[in-house]
Design an enzyme around this catalytic site. Structure first.
Site, short mmCIF file in Angstrom:
data_model
loop_
_atom_site.label_atom_id
_atom_site.label_comp_id
_atom_site.label_asym_id
_atom_site.label_seq_id
_atom_site.Cartn_x
_atom_site.Cartn_y
_atom_site.Cartn_z
N ASN A 80 16.93 21.02 57.26
CA ASN A 80 16.61 20.15 58.40
C ASN A 80 17.83 19.32 58.78
O ASN A 80 18.64 18.96 57.93
CB ASN A 80 15.45 19.21 58.04
CG ASN A 80 14.11 19.79 58.44
OD1 ASN A 80 14.04 20.75 59.20
ND2 ASN A 80 13.04 19.20 57.96
N HIS A 81 17.94 19.01 60.05
CA HIS A 81 19.02 18.15 60.54
C HIS A 81 18.45 16.75 60.84
O HIS A 81 17.26 16.60 61.11
CB HIS A 81 19.65 18.76 61.79
CG HIS A 81 20.48 19.96 61.51
ND1 HIS A 81 21.86 19.95 61.61
CD2 HIS A 81 20.15 21.21 61.10
CE1 HIS A 81 22.33 21.14 61.28
NE2 HIS A 81 21.30 21.93 60.98
#
Length: 201
Positions: A80-81
């Site tokens: 995930n960013h």
């Protein structure tokens, strides 16, 4: 025209894990009678006894139970960013690579670790499926090829699609509960060998 069937060498497994020379494992525990396929990448993974993954599988921050079957090109817990930051780019947490700091952002990677994936025993994950961060998949479940699993999956159910939805239950609820109760995946090898894991009818 001649057709030739070649399945590759039939490697006999042993208690020592079989890890293809092109696979990359970082800080992992891999159980007995396991196989990790070519070009697979595992990062901080617990991989249970008798489980296997085929080629080009990517698994991050996950616990995989025993007797799991993971097809090629599966991705479990993709990165995930940080959408809450001004930029989602690597530069905000892989700071050292970009010369913005001497060390990377440890808190960010701890956040990723806190969203680990948990997979029960005897789970079959089909080709190209993606299991999103934080998801739990129950024992005996089947994940269809190409599925994107965004929510927890109940034991002994079959899910497929994008996003993955329930297709059907594998067994009656009573039978599924009984299988969980006997927990055959924890039986000693001698018992499994004696029974030869024959199907229940």
């Amino acid at each position: 025209m001649t057709f030739i069937n070649y399945d590759g060498p039939k490697k006999k497994l042993s208690a020592a894990p079989s890890v293809h020379e092109s696979a990359v494992l970082h800080n992992c525990y891999v159980g007995e009678w396991t196989a990790i396929g070519a070009r697979s990448r595992l990062n901080e993974v617990v991989f249970g006894d008798y489980s296997y993954c085929v080629d080009e599988v990517q698994i991050n921050y996950a616990e995989i139970g025993k007797f799991c079957s993971i097809a090629s090109h599966v991705c479990i817990n993709p990165g995930n960013h940080p959408m809450w930051r001004v930029t989602q780019h690597h530069a905000t947490y892989r700071r050292a690579s970009y010369g913005f700091a001497e060390q990377d952002d440890a808190d960010f990677f701890d956040w990723r670790r806190s969203h680990k994936v948990t997979i029960g025993h005897d789970v079959w994950i089909g080709h190209g499926a993606t299991i999103m961060p934080g998801v739990s998949i129950g024992t005996g479940a089947v994940i269809g090829s190409g599925a994107v699993v965004t929510k927890d999956v109940d034991p002994y159910t079959i899910v497929a699609g994008v996003p993955a939805k329930l297709i059907r239950e594998r067994f009656s609820r009573e039978a599924a509960d009984r299988l969980i109760e006997i927990a055959w995946w924890d039986w000693p090898r001698e018992t499994l060998q004696a029974l030869q894991l024959r199907s229940c009818k």
